[in-house]
Scaffold this motif. Structure first.
Motif, short mmCIF file in Angstrom:
data_model
loop_
_atom_site.label_atom_id
_atom_site.label_comp_id
_atom_site.label_asym_id
_atom_site.label_seq_id
_atom_site.Cartn_x
_atom_site.Cartn_y
_atom_site.Cartn_z
N VAL A 339 0.03 12.59 4.28
CA VAL A 339 -0.85 11.73 3.64
C VAL A 339 -0.41 10.17 3.63
N PHE A 340 0.66 9.79 3.17
CA PHE A 340 0.78 8.55 3.17
C PHE A 340 1.03 8.00 4.43
N ASN A 341 1.50 8.72 5.76
CA ASN A 341 1.65 8.04 6.73
C ASN A 341 -0.05 8.02 7.45
N TRP A 342 -0.61 8.72 7.16
CA TRP A 342 -2.19 8.59 7.53
C TRP A 342 -2.78 7.50 7.04
N ILE A 343 -2.62 7.17 5.87
CA ILE A 343 -3.29 5.98 5.13
C ILE A 343 -2.64 4.70 5.53
N ALA A 344 -1.39 4.72 5.79
CA ALA A 344 -0.64 3.65 6.44
C ALA A 344 -1.02 3.44 7.63
N THR A 345 -1.42 4.40 8.53
CA THR A 345 -1.98 4.19 10.06
C THR A 345 -3.32 3.58 9.82
N MET A 346 -4.10 3.72 8.91
CA MET A 346 -5.60 3.34 8.62
C MET A 346 -5.50 1.91 8.26
#
Ligand code: HEM
Ligand SMILES: [Cu+2]
Length: 553
Positions: A339-346
């Motif tokens: 979840v953290f990596n997805w948010i960081a991608t956005m």
């Protein structure tokens, strides 16, 4: 990719099949093409999903007022069991791997098919056969099963309903799942295009690969366990039934040794789809590629060690309780990494709010609520209060339906143009994501509160003080039904009357976007040579789509 000019006008897999002689429906039922098999799964699974939804809505109708409203208690028992069995064994476990794994694993790897195409078709037939047996169990003497989808002992040995037939059906469905897993592991090991190293594989492939291992290793455990239940019913062997010297807790252990990892069979490939959609709609390489890939393997591994968190109230030793509670908290870490990596991608991406991305947003909110309430259930003190209440019902609908279910729709909306070559009504699809989100929370959020107040699960009646929340939930089920009918309407009308889609409407760069939509029968007429990272969007500038014959100029 080395060759960035892409031929688009070819006969597609929809126009030509793998069988020379068979035509019409037989050219599908006998096809060993992974794409046709994926579609057959999609059609069958959608039919079962919709049946499950109708059963859910019927339960909600019964619960609109205290006391009997539209059915008696025994009918309610059989309906929640069937709803659970259909949703778990026929929809959510096979759903992502069998539909999207089949269709996109070979495409994303640059392969012409899976490693064992005939075995793949055989898996589909097993699936159909298992599903047919579930149907049979409804109509033969004894009547539909009423044990709940968990088949808990000793009731499942004592009830006169058709437990044995339903269990054999689940056994066969398990076989189908094992064979699909075997096929995918071999495909990933042996069929990658030249240059496609493990760390160049798209994250959906990684997730499906981790899932395939769980399918192979965990599924035999449930196969054996439930066959023992059949033996117990037929011959009274006394393995689980306490009156014959057996141990019902042993059944619970064996059941959850499979069924907990099975929740990762449900969620991992869905997380893989999220890792595809987010980079495409943020035009940005994924943040923490290796962390996401490895967290899939970590989830698959730690997922084996937490099964007894379903049994905190069954009288295990305090030591066991504490260990399993601790491990449960541990398995939340790799999910949080994702979840953290997805948010960081956005973060600082140029976000394009197209329907697939909106469905992913829906997923992140609902899945996070599902995940966090999972921790509430994983903590010993709170679980003792909440065990077997509506809190649990809310929790697992948030993870399975709000999580995997929402991503099933996201994946459909993302890959629909690739699968069919057509485009659906995007405005309706975006509105639909919002409607689903609203319906979902009206339908299931009250169940958290009801559970906290003490409403037990699997009851067809309730105390008058629960009425308001039960009614709200039932109203939610109607909006949910509308939302699901709209999805089906939108996609079906696009199949028949949709506008032709561009080959790459979203600007994706993984290999499936480097071929025509719908793909030709053998996917790639020249096996691609992979040189780029999977989410390197600089390729977009050089990807050109031209009619066949002109691609070599
Ligand atoms: C419109 C959609 C749906 C509605 C209205 C609905 C409603 C319900 C209700 C009312 C119950 C029974 C609660 C109880 O009495 O204990 C239930 C149980 C359950 N639902 Fe759903 N549901 C829906 C969709 C789904 C989906 C998509 C899944 C899986 C992906 C799912 C999986 C389950 C399972 C596993 C159970 C437990 C059955 C058991 O206790 O043996 N449901 N659902
Ligand atoms: Cu679990």
């Amino acid at each position: 990719m080395t060759n960035s000019t892409i031929a688009v006008s070819e006969k597609s897999y929809l126009e030509e099949g793998t069988t020379k002689k068979a035509t019409g429906i037989l050219s599908w039922l006998l096809s060993t093409d992974h794409k046709r098999i994926g579609i057959m799964y999609l059609v069958s699974i959608s039919v079962f999903f919709f049946t499950g939804v109708i059963l859910g809505v019927l339960m909600r109708l019964e619960l609109i007022a205290p006391g009997r409203t539209i059915m008696d208690a025994q009918t309610y028992n059989t309906i929640f069991t069937l709803h659970g069995v259909i949703m778990i064994f026929l929809f959510i476990i096979p759903g992502m791997p069998a539909v999207f794994g089949n269709f996109f694993l070979p495409l994303q790897l640059g392969a012409k098919d899976v490693a064992f195409p005939r075995l793949n078709l055989f898996s589909y037939w097993l699936y159909l056969f298992g599903a047919a047996l579930v149907l049979v169990s409804l109509f033969v003497e004894g009547g539909p099963i009423d044990t709940g989808w968990t088949f808990y002992i000793p009731y499942s040995v004592r009830t006169n309903t058709n437990v044995s037939i339903a269990i054999i059906a689940a056994f066969i469905l398990g076989f189908s799942s094992i064979l699909t897993g075997l096929n995918f592991v071999t495909t990933v090991h042996r069929m990658r295009a030249p240059g496609m190293t493990y760390f160049k594989m798209p994250l959906f492939v990684w997730a499906t690969y981790a899932t395939a291992w769980i399918q192979i290793i965990a599924t035999p455990v449930i196969g054996i366990t439930i066959l023992l239940v059949v033996l117990e019913r037929l011959f009274g062997v006394g393995i689980f039934d306490p009156s014959l010297g057996g141990d019902p807790i042993l059944f619970q252990h064996m059941f959850w040794i499979y069924s907990h990892p099975a929740v990762y069979i449900m969620i991992l490939p869905a997380m893989g789809v999220v890792s595809e959609i987010i980079p495409t709609f943020c035009r940005r390489t994924i943040f923490g590629y290796r962390a996401i890939a490895m967290s899939s393997l970590a989830i698959a591994f730690i997922g084996y060690l937490v099964w007894a968190h379903h049994m905190f109230t069954s009288g295990m030793s305090p030591t066991a309780n504490i260990i399993f509670s601790f491990l449960t908290f541990l398995v939340a870490l790799p999910s949080a990494i994702k979840v953290f990596n997805w948010i960081a991608t956005m973060y600082k991406g140029s976000i394009d709010l197209k329907p697939p991305f909106l469905w992913v947003m829906c997923f992140i909110f609902l899945f996070t609520i599902g995940g966090l309430t999972g921790l509430v259930l994983g903590a010993l003190v709170t679980d003792i209060h909440l065990h077997d209440t509506y809190f649990v019902v809310a929790h697992f609908h948030y993870v399975m339906f709000g999580g995997t279910g929402a991503i099933f729709f996201a994946a459909l909306y993302y890959w629909f143009p690739k699968i069919t070559g057509k485009m659906y009504n995007q405005k309706l699809a975006s509105f639909n994501a919002g409607l689903f989100f609203v319906a979902f929370n009206i339908l299931y959020f009250p169940k958290f509160i009801l559970g906290y107040m003490g409403m037990p699960r699997r009851y067809f009646d309730y105390l008058p003080e629960f009425t308001t929340l039960q009614v709200i939930s039932t109203v939610g089920s109607w909006i949910m039904l509308i939302s699901i009918i709209l999805i089906i309407y939108n996609l079906l009308s696009a199949v028949f009357n949709g506008k032709k889609s561009e080959p790459n409407p979203w600007g994706g760069v993984t290999l499936e976007w480097h071929i025509a939509s719908p793909p030709p029968l053998e996917n790639f007429h020249e096996i691609p040579v992979v040189t780029k990272e999977p989410y390197d969007f600089s390729q977009l500038k050089t990807m050109k789509y031209v009619p066949k014959g002109e691609e070599h100029e």
